[in-house]
Design a protein around this motif. Sequence first.
Motif, PDB file in Angstrom:
ATOM      1  N   GLU A  67       6.063  66.129  18.359  1.00 18.65           N
ATOM      2  CA  GLU A  67       7.411  66.681  18.216  1.00 18.65           C
ATOM      3  C   GLU A  67       7.940  66.470  16.804  1.00 18.65           C
ATOM      4  O   GLU A  67       8.509  67.389  16.206  1.00 18.65           O
ATOM      5  CB  GLU A  67       8.368  66.036  19.228  1.00 18.65           C
ATOM      6  CG  GLU A  67       8.110  66.413  20.655  1.00 18.65           C
ATOM      7  CD  GLU A  67       8.491  67.861  20.946  1.00 18.65           C
ATOM      8  OE1 GLU A  67       9.535  68.328  20.446  1.00 18.65           O
ATOM      9  OE2 GLU A  67       7.741  68.518  21.666  1.00 18.65           O
ATOM     10  N   MET A  68       7.794  65.280  16.281  1.00 15.16           N
ATOM     11  CA  MET A  68       8.284  64.992  14.936  1.00 15.16           C
ATOM     12  C   MET A  68       7.555  65.814  13.884  1.00 15.16           C
ATOM     13  O   MET A  68       8.177  66.332  12.952  1.00 15.16           O
ATOM     14  CB  MET A  68       8.147  63.504  14.617  1.00 15.16           C
ATOM     15  CG  MET A  68       8.974  62.638  15.514  1.00 15.16           C
ATOM     16  SD  MET A  68      10.690  63.125  15.454  1.00 15.16           S
ATOM     17  CE  MET A  68      11.440  61.626  15.045  1.00 15.16           C
ATOM     18  N   LEU A  69       6.255  65.958  14.036  1.00 15.72           N
ATOM     19  CA  LEU A  69       5.493  66.752  13.076  1.00 15.72           C
ATOM     20  C   LEU A  69       5.904  68.217  13.094  1.00 15.72           C
ATOM     21  O   LEU A  69       6.189  68.813  12.059  1.00 15.72           O
ATOM     22  CB  LEU A  69       3.986  66.658  13.375  1.00 15.72           C
ATOM     23  CG  LEU A  69       3.281  65.397  12.965  1.00 15.72           C
ATOM     24  CD1 LEU A  69       1.877  65.375  13.550  1.00 15.72           C
ATOM     25  CD2 LEU A  69       3.234  65.278  11.455  1.00 15.72           C
ATOM     26  N   VAL A  70       5.924  68.809  14.276  1.00 14.19           N
ATOM     27  CA  VAL A  70       6.176  70.246  14.375  1.00 14.19           C
ATOM     28  C   VAL A  70       7.625  70.584  14.044  1.00 14.19           C
ATOM     29  O   VAL A  70       7.881  71.515  13.277  1.00 14.19           O
ATOM     30  CB  VAL A  70       5.769  70.779  15.761  1.00 14.19           C
ATOM     31  CG1 VAL A  70       6.129  72.240  15.899  1.00 14.19           C
ATOM     32  CG2 VAL A  70       4.276  70.588  15.967  1.00 14.19           C
ATOM     33  N   HIS A  71       8.558  69.845  14.587  1.00  9.66           N
ATOM     34  CA  HIS A  71       9.952  70.137  14.261  1.00  9.66           C
ATOM     35  C   HIS A  71      10.273  69.711  12.831  1.00  9.66           C
ATOM     36  O   HIS A  71      11.140  70.312  12.186  1.00  9.66           O
ATOM     37  CB  HIS A  71      10.900  69.509  15.271  1.00  9.66           C
ATOM     38  CG  HIS A  71      10.732  70.102  16.632  1.00  9.66           C
ATOM     39  ND1 HIS A  71      10.862  71.451  16.878  1.00  9.66           N
ATOM     40  CD2 HIS A  71      10.423  69.536  17.820  1.00  9.66           C
ATOM     41  CE1 HIS A  71      10.647  71.685  18.159  1.00  9.66           C
ATOM     42  NE2 HIS A  71      10.370  70.542  18.748  1.00  9.66           N
ATOM     43  N   GLY A  72       9.568  68.722  12.337  1.00  4.73           N
ATOM     44  CA  GLY A  72       9.684  68.359  10.929  1.00  4.73           C
ATOM     45  C   GLY A  72       9.147  69.449  10.023  1.00  4.73           C
ATOM     46  O   GLY A  72       9.581  69.606   8.886  1.00  4.73           O
ATOM     47  N   TRP A  73       8.206  70.231  10.501  1.00  2.00           N
ATOM     48  CA  TRP A  73       7.685  71.387   9.769  1.00  2.00           C
ATOM     49  C   TRP A  73       8.681  72.539   9.848  1.00  2.00           C
ATOM     50  O   TRP A  73       8.903  73.246   8.866  1.00  2.00           O
ATOM     51  CB  TRP A  73       6.341  71.809  10.371  1.00  2.00           C
ATOM     52  CG  TRP A  73       5.687  72.969   9.713  1.00  2.00           C
ATOM     53  CD1 TRP A  73       4.770  72.916   8.687  1.00  2.00           C
ATOM     54  CD2 TRP A  73       5.839  74.355  10.042  1.00  2.00           C
ATOM     55  NE1 TRP A  73       4.373  74.188   8.367  1.00  2.00           N
ATOM     56  CE2 TRP A  73       5.009  75.091   9.183  1.00  2.00           C
ATOM     57  CE3 TRP A  73       6.599  75.045  10.970  1.00  2.00           C
ATOM     58  CZ2 TRP A  73       4.915  76.475   9.230  1.00  2.00           C
ATOM     59  CZ3 TRP A  73       6.518  76.427  11.028  1.00  2.00           C
ATOM     60  CH2 TRP A  73       5.675  77.127  10.153  1.00  2.00           C
ATOM     61  N   ASP A  74       9.300  72.734  11.016  1.00  6.68           N
ATOM     62  CA  ASP A  74      10.234  73.848  11.214  1.00  6.68           C
ATOM     63  C   ASP A  74      11.395  73.833  10.214  1.00  6.68           C
ATOM     64  O   ASP A  74      11.725  74.864   9.626  1.00  6.68           O
ATOM     65  CB  ASP A  74      10.845  73.808  12.624  1.00  6.68           C
ATOM     66  CG  ASP A  74       9.866  74.177  13.716  1.00  6.68           C
ATOM     67  OD1 ASP A  74       8.902  74.926  13.449  1.00  6.68           O
ATOM     68  OD2 ASP A  74      10.072  73.723  14.855  1.00  6.68           O
TER      69      ASP A  74
END
Length: 81
Positions: free
Chosen positions: A11-18
């Motif tokens: 979650e942190m990686l993907v939403h951090g990418w968003d």
Amino acid sequence: MRRLVEQLVIEMLVHGWDLPQAIGHPYDTVQHVAETALPVVREIYGDLPRTAAGSFAPPQPVPDDADPLDRLAAYLGRSVT
């Protein structure tokens, strides 16, 4: 417990990418974490159905030279340009 930690990292990686994508800023400080997480993401989400309206859209194409974080985002349905 292991899956909970994996989910939090994903979650942190993907939403951090968003967010940086949305505002046009780079986000490349966690490439090593994304590289480690991608096999886990494939294991967790590999056989789950995906739709454009679901949690994750179908995997998107990435260039051959895409970095691990872009590969992770694309696997989870993000459009990587």
